[in-house]
Structures are given as structure tokens and as C-alpha cells.
Design a protein around this motif. Sequence first.
Motif, PDB file in Angstrom:
ATOM      1  N   ARG A 132      -7.882   8.653  -1.100  1.00  0.00           N
ATOM      2  CA  ARG A 132      -7.539   8.910   0.295  1.00  0.00           C
ATOM      3  C   ARG A 132      -6.431   9.951   0.447  1.00  0.00           C
ATOM      4  N   GLU A 133      -6.236  10.780  -0.574  1.00  0.00           N
ATOM      5  CA  GLU A 133      -5.269  11.867  -0.426  1.00  0.00           C
ATOM      6  C   GLU A 133      -5.716  12.771   0.708  1.00  0.00           C
ATOM      7  N   GLY A 134      -4.762  13.206   1.497  1.00  0.00           N
ATOM      8  CA  GLY A 134      -5.070  14.101   2.594  1.00  0.00           C
ATOM      9  C   GLY A 134      -5.463  13.401   3.886  1.00  0.00           C
ATOM     10  N   ASN A 135      -5.616  12.084   3.840  1.00  0.00           N
ATOM     11  CA  ASN A 135      -5.890  11.363   5.085  1.00  0.00           C
ATOM     12  C   ASN A 135      -4.689  11.486   6.012  1.00  0.00           C
ATOM     13  N   ASP A 136      -4.948  11.515   7.312  1.00  0.00           N
ATOM     14  CA  ASP A 136      -3.824  11.586   8.231  1.00  0.00           C
ATOM     15  C   ASP A 136      -3.114  10.233   8.296  1.00  0.00           C
ATOM     16  N   TYR A 176       0.872  -1.170   0.000  1.00  0.00           N
ATOM     17  CA  TYR A 176       0.000   0.000   0.000  1.00  0.00           C
ATOM     18  C   TYR A 176       0.912   1.223   0.000  1.00  0.00           C
ATOM     19  N   MET A 177       0.755   2.078  -0.999  1.00  0.00           N
ATOM     20  CA  MET A 177       1.616   3.237  -1.154  1.00  0.00           C
ATOM     21  C   MET A 177       0.971   4.487  -0.578  1.00  0.00           C
ATOM     22  N   ASP A 178       1.698   5.137   0.329  1.00  0.00           N
ATOM     23  CA  ASP A 178       1.286   6.423   0.863  1.00  0.00           C
ATOM     24  C   ASP A 178       1.216   7.423  -0.286  1.00  0.00           C
ATOM     25  N   GLU A 179       0.449   8.478  -0.116  1.00  0.00           N
ATOM     26  CA  GLU A 179       0.257   9.437  -1.202  1.00  0.00           C
ATOM     27  C   GLU A 179       1.529  10.163  -1.624  1.00  0.00           C
TER      28      GLU A 179
END
Length: 117
Positions: free
Chosen positions: A34-38, A6-9
Amino acid sequence: MTVKLYMDEHVPGPITKGLRERLVDVLTAQEEFREGNDDEQVLDRATELKRVLFTCDTDFSQLVASRQTAGQQFSGVFTIPLSKLTYRLCIDDLEMVAKCSEYEEWAGKIIRLPLTT
């Protein structure tokens, strides 16, 4: 025996593309809108999906440490400092992890790339 990632933004697109070209199962935060999710939400989502998280965000170290201290279950996290970020290095290391290990081996851990020095 495979690990899904799973790649972080913040992960550069060429890393994801290179892994997919090598037939590694990769899902990005962007693909799930899910961009901007903490960071906690991102780690929770990776854990929910049983995918190892890859990020260039150094803030994850503190989050992982607090979860380890609290005894909370979470997905494994691979991170690399931006000063050492090379696409080839990330692709090579993550491909090896994905093809030569299992999710359970990494769960609850943070691993800093590169795997070799």
C-alpha cells in the motif's frame, strides 16, 4: 489486553523491528503493498483491521480533525513530530500502548508522542 499496530509507510524500519522484537503485533503498509496510498486510504485500512495507526506524517492531524468534526468512526492515530523522533522513545511508548490497553481506548483519537515529556 493488546493493541495491534499499523505502520504508515513513512515509519522507519528499525521502529517496526524493535516492536516486533518486543512481541508487539505490527503490520506495515509496505507489507500490504500500500505504498503511495493517500492518508485517507491508510487510515481506512487501519480502521478496517482494527489496528491503531502510527505515523510520522503531520498531515494526519487535519484528516483526524475533519473526521472527528463529521462524527466518523476511525482507528486511533499515534503521531510524532520528526523533530522528536527517536527510535527508542517510539518503541517504548508504542510497546506500552500495545501491551497495556485496548483498541477501543484509542479509537477516534489522535495522540502525539512522546507520552511523557
